[in-house]
Enzyme design. Structure first.
Site, PDB file in Angstrom:
ATOM      1  CB  SER A  64    -109.497  61.677 -41.970  1.00 28.40           C
ATOM      2  OG  SER A  64    -108.916  62.505 -40.895  1.00 28.40           O
TER       3      SER A  64
HETATM    4  N1  SAH Z   1    -111.379  65.290 -38.325  1.00 28.36           N
HETATM    5  C1  SAH Z   1    -110.984  65.920 -39.305  1.00 28.36           C
HETATM    6  C2  SAH Z   1    -109.662  65.792 -39.849  1.00 28.36           C
HETATM    7  C3  SAH Z   1    -109.007  67.178 -40.013  1.00 28.36           C
HETATM    8  S1  SAH Z   1    -107.550  67.203 -40.242  1.00 28.36           S
HETATM    9  C4  SAH Z   1    -112.111  65.342 -40.649  1.00 28.36           C
HETATM   10  O1  SAH Z   1    -113.136  64.642 -40.342  1.00 28.36           O
HETATM   11  O2  SAH Z   1    -112.253  66.124 -41.490  1.00 28.36           O
HETATM   12  C5  SAH Z   1    -106.881  67.638 -38.757  1.00 28.36           C
HETATM   13  C6  SAH Z   1    -107.414  68.961 -38.332  1.00 28.36           C
HETATM   14  O3  SAH Z   1    -106.633  69.276 -36.956  1.00 28.36           O
HETATM   15  C7  SAH Z   1    -107.040  70.149 -38.938  1.00 28.36           C
HETATM   16  O4  SAH Z   1    -108.173  70.785 -39.390  1.00 28.36           O
HETATM   17  C8  SAH Z   1    -106.228  71.041 -38.276  1.00 28.36           C
HETATM   18  O5  SAH Z   1    -106.204  72.275 -38.398  1.00 28.36           O
HETATM   19  C9  SAH Z   1    -106.686  70.505 -36.805  1.00 28.36           C
HETATM   20  N2  SAH Z   1    -105.611  70.700 -35.952  1.00 28.36           N
HETATM   21  C10 SAH Z   1    -104.394  70.674 -35.842  1.00 28.36           C
HETATM   22  N3  SAH Z   1    -103.768  71.234 -34.628  1.00 28.36           N
HETATM   23  C11 SAH Z   1    -104.675  71.183 -33.724  1.00 28.36           C
HETATM   24  C12 SAH Z   1    -104.851  71.824 -32.579  1.00 28.36           C
HETATM   25  N4  SAH Z   1    -103.512  72.183 -31.660  1.00 28.36           N
HETATM   26  N5  SAH Z   1    -105.972  72.074 -31.849  1.00 28.36           N
HETATM   27  C13 SAH Z   1    -107.180  71.873 -32.782  1.00 28.36           C
HETATM   28  N6  SAH Z   1    -107.233  71.511 -33.708  1.00 28.36           N
HETATM   29  C14 SAH Z   1    -105.894  71.130 -34.419  1.00 28.36           C
END
Ligand code: SAH
Length: 215
Positions: A64
């Site tokens: 993010s």
């Molecule tokens: N907090 C992260 C942002 C990652 S983007 C950071 O600081 O880098 C969002 C993430 O949510 C992705 O890695 C995606 O695979 C995950 N995601 C999407 N749907 C999900 C679900 N149902 N359960 C767990 N993770 C999920």
């Protein structure tokens, strides 16, 4: 893992950028100033680490934007004694920011490859306070519930019931929600058993909050 003066200088600039965009919570700004974001990207992309931008981390996912991390963190308002659940571990960056502010962080990721990579990284940089879990975030983490705060870092179309159940009374959940690409940052506070207060904030873009886990 190197964190040198140049990285520290770039981080200072990043902190003033997100401050100028409206983040005021000093503890949150301080945490952004401390976490070496370049360790969460592949080495070849180090140059991108301190720009206020989202960036691809593989498997079609992104780390993010620092402003978004700060914004969501400010909204859940982590307290030192809080137990927090993050949905969407991704690179692990947001989880580490939370770990500087609260006692215990659980973070769920549905992508096996990302889960394994990030799990390894967090261990190698000494963030034992983050417990990573592989699974579907829609189900939450009932084994470790209830949570003081829940933070969803993927774009949802609905509020997962199970997550509301796993929230303590007095706690809050921050979730970007909407039907289109732009999601409304939403804070839901559990005011009593089965009673909630909903507040809506600005528009943000996220990778989708998908149901089910993948290998
Ligand atoms: N907090 C992260 C942002 C990652 S983007 C950071 O600081 O880098 C969002 C993430 O949510 C992705 O890695 C995606 O695979 C995950 N995601 C999407 N749907 C999900 C679900 N149902 N359960 C767990 N993770 C999920």
């Amino acid at each position: 893992m190197i964190d040198n003066f140049r990285h520290k200088g770039l981080r200072k600039k990043l902190v003033s950028t997100i401050k100028s965009k409206g983040i005021t919570n000093e503890r949150v700004l301080d945490a952004i100033g401390q976490i070496p974001r370049h360790l969460f990207l592949d080495k070849a992309f180090e140059e991108w680490a301190y720009k206020d931008q989202a960036f691809p981390i593989g498997q079609g996912q992104t780390i993010s934007q620092p402003y978004t991390v700060a914004y969501q963190t400010e909204l859940i308002n982590p307290q030192p004694q809080d137990k927090i659940l993050e949905i969407g571990t991704g690179s692990g960056y947001q989880a580490c920011v939370l770990a500087l502010l609260s006692k215990k962080i659980y973070s769920i990721e549905r992508q096996k490859i990302l889960f394994e990579k990030t799990n390894k990284l967090l261990k190698s940089i000494g963030f034992e306070r983050v417990r990573t879990l592989y699974g579907d975030g829609y189900l939450g983490a009932p084994r470790f519930a209830p949570f003081d705060k829940i933070l969803i870092t993927a774009g949802a179309t609905r509020v997962p019931e199970k997550l509301l159940e796993q929230l303590k009374v007095g706690g809050n959940m921050v979730i970007p929600i909407g039907n289109g690409d732009d999601k409304t940052m939403t804070r839901i506070t559990k005011t009593a058993e089965d009673e909630y207060k909903t507040e809506r904030f600005g528009l943000f873009r996220f990778v989708p909050f998908k149901e089910g886990e993948v290998d």
